[in-house]
Write an enzyme that holds these catalytic residues in place. Structure first.
Site, PDB file in Angstrom:
ATOM      1  N   THR A  21      10.268  75.915  94.498  1.00  0.00           N
ATOM      2  CA  THR A  21       9.737  76.165  93.169  1.00  0.00           C
ATOM      3  C   THR A  21      10.773  77.010  92.452  1.00  0.00           C
ATOM      4  O   THR A  21      11.587  77.653  93.104  1.00  0.00           O
ATOM      5  CB  THR A  21       8.419  76.951  93.338  1.00  0.00           C
ATOM      6  OG1 THR A  21       7.559  76.193  94.158  1.00  0.00           O
ATOM      7  CG2 THR A  21       7.744  77.275  92.025  1.00  0.00           C
TER       8      THR A  21
ATOM      9  N   SER B 270      -0.437  78.180  93.409  1.00  0.00           N
ATOM     10  CA  SER B 270      -0.288  79.638  93.374  1.00  0.00           C
ATOM     11  C   SER B 270       0.698  80.072  92.291  1.00  0.00           C
ATOM     12  O   SER B 270       0.941  81.272  92.124  1.00  0.00           O
ATOM     13  CB  SER B 270       0.222  80.140  94.721  1.00  0.00           C
ATOM     14  OG  SER B 270      -0.699  79.839  95.723  1.00  0.00           O
TER      15      SER B 270
ATOM     16  N   GLY C  61       5.248  79.788  97.209  1.00  0.00           N
ATOM     17  CA  GLY C  61       3.943  79.392  97.740  1.00  0.00           C
ATOM     18  C   GLY C  61       2.913  80.486  97.478  1.00  0.00           C
ATOM     19  O   GLY C  61       2.913  81.112  96.422  1.00  0.00           O
TER      20      GLY C  61
END
Ligand code: DON
Length: 519
Positions: free
Chosen positions: A330, A402, A423
């Site tokens: 991410t 999240s 995460g």
């Protein structure tokens, strides 16, 4: 100012700002650029969240991936679907998300915002961190997709040119014809062909149906600051507001930031917020999410259950959730423009380089976001697997995230823009940056660099970053009944606006790579 993981993309964003574009224009250009220059997480084959705010208004673009129509509630239950398979991909949301943000806020032509990405996809110089990331992923035997290896497969050194001609063509098509072309034109055909050939579930009809959604951000307060937070299907904003509301019941800065007292208090707060996340949070279009989670009254009740000398057993908070026995990537960027419009954007392919599958002909990497759904209905484990109803797979449903893009305001002015990958640790990374800044008055660089901690209810343990694990701290936490492990949390690229001088202070996280670029 733009702060992000990739220096080339940071400069692309500042170029847009300098030429008179606003923060959202810059965000769109950065997002498309990172799809080329930070391929382990930057994407057009994934999804994410963009939070936009100035001093008084705020909105949120949800471009999270959705489950395809062929997905089923129990598809992951027997553990047979490989995390890097075609079936692990959700319907990509990023291109629709950027289109929606552009429709609402864009001042520059769409095509101009994609132009840097198109150019970079033709070829750009790889830097040392990117060379390492690609070399590492190629060494992993789980990286099996032939098209991925054809494009990325060689030993990289800084300065080598990475060329992605198919991706350049896809980006040029999106630039020329708009997002519809991606969702209904040649890329949709290519994606369906790829899926049908390899047992994947996404069809052209899923792509045609996919919509990015504008949602109301969650608003909360913390010691006189206003917190603008990510609503579901992010679990981040709810968990952050619940955590801050509990912390408000304590004099947090009474003890030093990495004292046993403060680390214990934060862990107890995190444990409780993650317990509620497990029971209640999912896609709000499929699940009713109770409002009390972010109320001050509820936080007061939870605060009373914290013993300042003793760890609570996570098991004792399970309530109606049955607990049984049974185990990425991410990227975030923050942007503020000269008028104080702020963008906090986190987007993802889920694991690093997502499914590690490149769509043949279209040149983009597919996410493996379906793995964010609860895998086994009814099975919540001590190891941290969640099996509650709120986040089970259903056709068209968005998987719980999240990702926690966050903006803080004070006195009607933007004050802090932050967010992170990592995460479930994302939520606690953001919480640590907020506590460091708002309770401990740290500068943005100190707040971002300071060692962090994470507790996610199950596994029942505190993970702390290495430099804070002094022997004394660990001994004292263990004496209170905690299990303590070491781990590293994500790169939280952050901007603070000094309320006295108005100066923008950018902090690129030292944990990875990155640049604070401004003018
Ligand atoms: O949306 C989520 O919560 C996850 N897919 C994020 C994954 C992640 O941050 C992995 N990277 N570091």
């Amino acid at each position: 100012m733009v702060v992000c993981v990739c220096p080339i993309a940071a400069d692309v964003g500042v170029g847009v700002l300098k030429s008179g574009g606003n923060a959202v224009d810059a965000a769109i250009a950065v997002a498309f650029a990172e799809a080329v220059t930070w391929p382990e997480a930057g994407n057009i084959g994934g999804g994410g969240f963009m939070l936009v705010a100035n001093g008084t208004e705020a909105t949120f673009f949800d471009y999270r991936e959705a489950a395809p129509a062929l997905a089923t509630k129990t598809m992951f239950a027997d553990g047979k679907i490989d995390f890097r398979s075609h079936q692990s991909a959700g319907v990509p949301g990023t291109v629709r998300g950027m289109e929606l943000a552009h429709k609402r806020f864009g001042t520059k032509p769409w095509k101009d915002l994609l132009a840097p990405a198109v150019k970079l996809a033709a070829g750009f110089p790889v830097d040392t961190p990117l060379a390492k990331r690609i070399n590492d992923v190629l060494k992993d035997p789980k990286t099996t997709n032939a098209e991925f290896r054809r494009i990325f497969g060689r030993e990289w050194e800084a300065g080598d040119t990475l060329k992605q001609p198919e991706l350049a063509k896809t980006l040029a098509g999106i630039a020329e014809h708009g997002a519809d072309w991606f969702y209904t034109g040649p890329p949709a055909e290519q994606l369906e062909a790829e899926m049908k050939a390899e047992g994947g579930l996404i069809r052209k009809s899923d792509l045609a149906k996919y919509a990015a959604k504008e949602r109301k951000p969650l608003l909360g307060t913390y010691r006189g600051y206003e917190i603008v937070a990510a609503p579901p299907p992010s679990s981040g904003g709810t968990a952050i507001l619940e955590s801050l509301n509990i912390l408000e019941q304590f004099n947090v800065s009474k003890h030093p930031r990495h004292s046993p007292e403060t680390v214990h208090l934060l862990a107890e707060v995190q444990r409780r917020a993650f317990r509620d996340r497990a029971e209640f949070l999912g896609d709000p279009d499929f699940t009713t999410i109770p409002e009390h989670l972010t109320s001050k009254e509820y936080a007061k009740k939870l605060a009373m259950t914290i013993d300042m000398g003793r760890a609570t057993k996570s098991e004792s908070l399970a309530g109606t959730i049955p607990i049984t026995e049974m185990g990425g990537n991410t990227t975030h960027f923050s942007i503020v423009d000269k008028n104080g419009l702020c963008v906090s954007n986190t987007y993802t392919l889920e694991m690093n380089f997502g499914s590690r599958i490149v769509v043949r002909g279209a040149g983009f990497i597919l996410n493996n976001e379906m793995t964010d759904f609860n895998p086994i209905p009814g099975t919540t484990t001590r190891a941290g697997k969640i099996g509650t109803d709120a986040n089970l797979v259903a056709p068209g449903k968005r998987m719980l995230s999240s990702m926690t893009p966050t903006i803080v305001r004070k006195g009607g002015k933007p004050y802090l823009v932050t967010g992170s990958p990592g995460g479930r640790t994302i939520i606690n990374t953001v919480l640590c940056v907020l506590v460091n800044t708002l309770d401990y008055d740290m500068t943005p660089t100190a707040a971002v660099d300071a060692p962090r901690q994470h507790h996610q209810w199950f596994p029942d343990r505190i993970s702390i970053e290495k430099s804070s694990t002094s022997a004394d701290l660990v001994v004292k936490l263990k004496a209170m009944g905690h299990t303590v492990t070491e781990s590293r949390q994500g790169d939280a690229h952050t901007i603070r606006i000094d309320p006295m001088t108005g100066l923008f202070q950018g902090a690129a996280d030292k944990r990875l790579n990155g640049k604070a670029s401004g003018y």
